[in-house]
Scaffold this motif. Structure first.
Motif, PDB file in Angstrom:
ATOM      1  N   SER A 218      -3.395  17.960   5.931  1.00  0.00           N
ATOM      2  CA  SER A 218      -2.241  17.735   5.113  1.00  0.00           C
ATOM      3  C   SER A 218      -2.838  16.078   5.246  1.00  0.00           C
ATOM      4  O   SER A 218      -3.074  15.236   6.284  1.00  0.00           O
ATOM      5  N   GLN A 219      -2.016  15.775   3.763  1.00  0.00           N
ATOM      6  CA  GLN A 219      -1.703  13.859   3.778  1.00  0.00           C
ATOM      7  C   GLN A 219      -1.534  13.159   4.978  1.00  0.00           C
ATOM      8  O   GLN A 219      -2.089  12.156   5.099  1.00  0.00           O
ATOM      9  N   PRO A 220      -0.418  13.805   5.253  1.00  0.00           N
ATOM     10  CA  PRO A 220       0.346  12.390   6.526  1.00  0.00           C
ATOM     11  C   PRO A 220      -0.419  12.817   7.759  1.00  0.00           C
ATOM     12  O   PRO A 220      -1.035  11.631   8.586  1.00  0.00           O
ATOM     13  N   ASN A 221      -0.909  14.073   8.477  1.00  0.00           N
ATOM     14  CA  ASN A 221      -1.957  14.496   8.954  1.00  0.00           C
ATOM     15  C   ASN A 221      -2.863  12.744   9.282  1.00  0.00           C
ATOM     16  O   ASN A 221      -3.901  12.253  10.335  1.00  0.00           O
ATOM     17  N   ALA A 412      -8.810  13.837  -4.187  1.00  0.00           N
ATOM     18  CA  ALA A 412      -8.308  12.453  -4.604  1.00  0.00           C
ATOM     19  C   ALA A 412      -7.577  11.781  -3.953  1.00  0.00           C
ATOM     20  O   ALA A 412      -7.105  10.520  -4.223  1.00  0.00           O
ATOM     21  N   THR A 413      -6.236  12.486  -4.044  1.00  0.00           N
ATOM     22  CA  THR A 413      -5.465  11.664  -2.454  1.00  0.00           C
ATOM     23  C   THR A 413      -5.741  11.823  -1.622  1.00  0.00           C
ATOM     24  O   THR A 413      -5.698  10.692  -1.211  1.00  0.00           O
ATOM     25  N   THR A 417      -5.425   7.690  -0.537  1.00  0.00           N
ATOM     26  CA  THR A 417      -5.172   7.389   0.952  1.00  0.00           C
ATOM     27  C   THR A 417      -5.801   5.876   1.359  1.00  0.00           C
ATOM     28  O   THR A 417      -5.959   5.029   2.605  1.00  0.00           O
ATOM     29  N   ILE A 418      -7.426   6.517   1.560  1.00  0.00           N
ATOM     30  CA  ILE A 418      -8.278   5.964   2.359  1.00  0.00           C
ATOM     31  C   ILE A 418      -8.095   4.135   1.492  1.00  0.00           C
ATOM     32  O   ILE A 418      -8.351   3.236   2.250  1.00  0.00           O
ATOM     33  N   ALA A 419      -8.495   4.339   0.132  1.00  0.00           N
ATOM     34  CA  ALA A 419      -7.684   2.843   0.048  1.00  0.00           C
ATOM     35  C   ALA A 419      -6.515   2.152  -0.169  1.00  0.00           C
ATOM     36  O   ALA A 419      -6.728   1.127   0.606  1.00  0.00           O
ATOM     37  N   GLY A 420      -5.603   2.886   0.462  1.00  0.00           N
ATOM     38  CA  GLY A 420      -4.357   1.569   0.577  1.00  0.00           C
ATOM     39  C   GLY A 420      -4.231   1.763   2.190  1.00  0.00           C
ATOM     40  O   GLY A 420      -4.178   0.537   2.396  1.00  0.00           O
ATOM     41  N   VAL A 421      -5.288   2.513   2.792  1.00  0.00           N
ATOM     42  CA  VAL A 421      -5.286   1.905   3.984  1.00  0.00           C
ATOM     43  C   VAL A 421      -5.972   1.146   4.768  1.00  0.00           C
ATOM     44  O   VAL A 421      -5.486   0.063   5.139  1.00  0.00           O
ATOM     45  N   ASP A 458      -9.568  11.302 -10.625  1.00  0.00           N
ATOM     46  CA  ASP A 458      -8.383  11.175 -11.151  1.00  0.00           C
ATOM     47  C   ASP A 458      -7.365  11.762 -11.697  1.00  0.00           C
ATOM     48  O   ASP A 458      -6.732  11.805 -12.652  1.00  0.00           O
ATOM     49  N   PRO A 459      -7.541  13.335 -11.072  1.00  0.00           N
ATOM     50  CA  PRO A 459      -6.877  14.538 -11.700  1.00  0.00           C
ATOM     51  C   PRO A 459      -5.215  14.316 -11.557  1.00  0.00           C
ATOM     52  O   PRO A 459      -5.338  15.712 -12.118  1.00  0.00           O
TER      53      PRO A 459
END
Length: 555
Positions: A218-221, A412-413, A417-421, A458-459
């Motif tokens: 999951s994205q949060p994990n 993409a998600t 996340t990687i870019a944001g972190v 970027d789908p």
């Protein structure tokens, strides 16, 4: 006098030789003065401290290729290639130790009583074939001196899990059952790191044909694990590089087998197959007609047509199972309603049972590489029950269009996340992490149009119209109707065009997922280029074409 003359004549050849050598030395010196030989290669690490470089990642980081972890693959892992460049005079790198597997062929599986090793490309059979493998033993070196912490199969959440019982990690874990991969990496007091995790968090789902959504992190994990690992690495005082995830659906593993992989060259066979599917096709039309009379039914003609099976001479679509379809075979479902309204009899209803969620594949569906050995094989010894022809190919053999969209959307998600972190950590740690985006290189390698690149990178959770553009282009290429079926396919490196597959001039290994040594060199150079541009370094590039491509055999 005679003796003197003999002596003088004896000196003549010596004088000639001496004169010739002197003359040659002068000419050589002139050439050197005009064209000096290159000296020892040098570089500059810029602001980076590369004295203790560690790598943290999964199978690619470990050097896994050709479906096995073996010595030559480890030696050509991109971290090992990076470390070699870091060790060039002036760059400042130190030694780099890997958990050597000490196996020429490694282990890729078991067939009966035989241990299978790495795969090689059989030029005669035009397919990858296994070598004789070897059982893998524990790492016998000094665990405290390791630098490569790549573990095949590792997910992003596994790096901090003391219960991570992966056999590739247990063979070099400092304290199996208690230690963690991240903890072992940090114990080396790194000054620089490369981090490439997250691939297996969606790739495992894709490689298995999209059968188990619970295997997707999951994205949060994902974000929590990423923040924990990168935060700890930066807090240790190390700087590093973090890689984004590539568009997995472009890998040869999903492209080597076409959606229309069922050849037909006998009209009698075609007629026999079409006669056999006449009952299914009539039943589907019957559902459309019944839908006009029964409010609970809603089968459109377009849906029915998409499920119909009709063979012709030439290449035919694989008959596949698609769990995204409404199951017409469920109790009380559409096929049962046909029986209830006397549109079919009991025997005809029973014959429809295998086709509740089946349809012919389209260019948007991606058969996995392993399907090549299953398609066309008989089921239960029956000569007429053939996988992908009369029996729908199992869900694990094909990544369907809906599963394709899941893979693209989650990739993409994760990348967002990687870019944001990384951006968040850099704001607090003075730019300690260099983000290396691998996607432009993949766009170049696979000759993507701007629309296709947008669709994959970027789908917008699968709703971006560009995703349809990608599918349409794939359909044209598969049908041979595209005026330019391979626009810009491949990547030009040092005057050579290297292809996005596992042919002799390709950059992928024979498993269709992992890079071969040339592919690893390209990855290393992406990192070097980013460090040179952003950190004031002058690290020499890896000579890509000096390394081998795939391993092949004639038989």
């Amino acid at each position: 006098m005679k003796r003197l003359k003999t002596y003088l004549f004896a000196l003549l050849p010596l004088a000639f030789i001496t004169f010739s050598c002197d003359e040659e030395d002068i000419l050589v010196q002139e050439q050197l003065d005009n064209n000096p030989l290159p000296g020892a290669e040098t570089g500059d690490g810029g602001v980076l401290d590369l004295s203790n470089y560690i790598s943290l990642g999964n199978s690619i980081t470990a050097g896994f290729m050709d479906n096995a972890l073996y010595t030559n693959g480890q030696n050509h892992s991109f971290p090992n290639l990076l470390a070699t460049q870091f060790a060039i005079q002036g760059v400042g790198g130190g030694s780099f130790n890997q958990p050597d597997i000490n196996s020429a062929n490694g282990f890729s599986g078991v067939s009966g009583t035989n241990i299978l090793g790495r795969y090689e490309l059989s030029l005669a059979q035009q397919r990858p074939v296994p070598t004789v493998g070897e059982a893998i033993g524990d790492f016998s070196g000094n665990k405290s001196e390791l630098n490569n912490f790549g573990v095949p199969g590792m997910k992003i959440t596994d790096a901090t899990n003391p219960g991570f019982a992966n056999p590739y990690y247990l063979r070099f874990a400092s304290n199996p059952g208690t230690s963690t991969v991240l903890g072992d990496a940090l114990s080396t007091t790194p000054t620089f790191f490369s981090y490439w995790l997250g691939n297996n968090d969606i790739l495992g789902y894709a490689v298995a044909g999209g059968v188990d959504e619970s295997s997707i992190t999951s994205q949060p994990n994902f974000q929590s694990a990423l923040e924990q690992s990168l935060g700890a690495l930066v807090q240790s005082g190390a700087e590093g590089v973090v890689m984004t995830l590539p568009p997995f659906v472009l890998l040869p593993y999903f492209r080597a087998v076409p959606y229309n992989a069922i050849p037909m060259d006998d009209q009698a066979v075609v007629d026999q197959l079409n006669d056999g599917f006449d009952g299914l096709n009539r039943a589907l039309d019957g559902l459309v007609q019944l839908s006009a009379l029964v409010p609970t039914l809603n089968v459109t003609q377009a849906e029915a047509d998409a499920r119909k099976v009709e063979y012709a001479l030439g290449a035919n679509p694989i008959l596949m199972e698609d769990d995204a379809l409404v199951d017409y075979d469920r109790p009380g479902g559409e096929f049962d309603m046909l029986l209830a309204f006397n549109q079919i009899n009991a025997a005809e209803r029973q014959a429809l049972a295998p086709y509740g969620q089946s349809r012919p594949a389209t260019a948007q569906d991606l058969p996995v590489l392993t399907s090549a050995t299953v398609l066309g094989t008989p089921v239960g010894g029956s000569a007429t029950a053939l996988v992908g022809i009369t029996v729908p190919a199992y869900d694990n053999l094909i990544l369907s269009v809906s599963e394709f969209e899941t893979v693209v959307g989650m990739t993409a998600t994760y990348n967002a996340t990687i870019a944001g972190v990384v951006a968040g950590i850099n704001a607090q740690a003075n730019g300690s992490i260099t983000l290396v985006d691998v996607q432009p290189a993949f766009a170049d390698l696979f000759g993507l149009t701007p629309a296709e690149a947008t669709a994959l990178f970027d789908p917008s959770n699968g709703t971006n119209p560009a995703l349809a553009a990608f599918a349409a282009a794939a359909q044209e290429r598969a049908d041979g109707t595209d005026a330019d079926p391979n626009p810009g396919l491949g990547i030009n490196i040092e005057g050579h065009n290297l292809q996005p597959d596992f042919r002799p001039n390709g950059i992928f290994s024979t498993d269709g997922i992992h890079p071969n040594p040339r592919g690893h060199a390209i990855i290393a150079n992406l990192i070097i280029e980013a460090l040179n541009n952003q950190k004031g370094a002058d690290i020499p590039m890896v000579n890509v074409t000096a390394l081998r491509g795939i391993l092949a055999r004639d038989f």
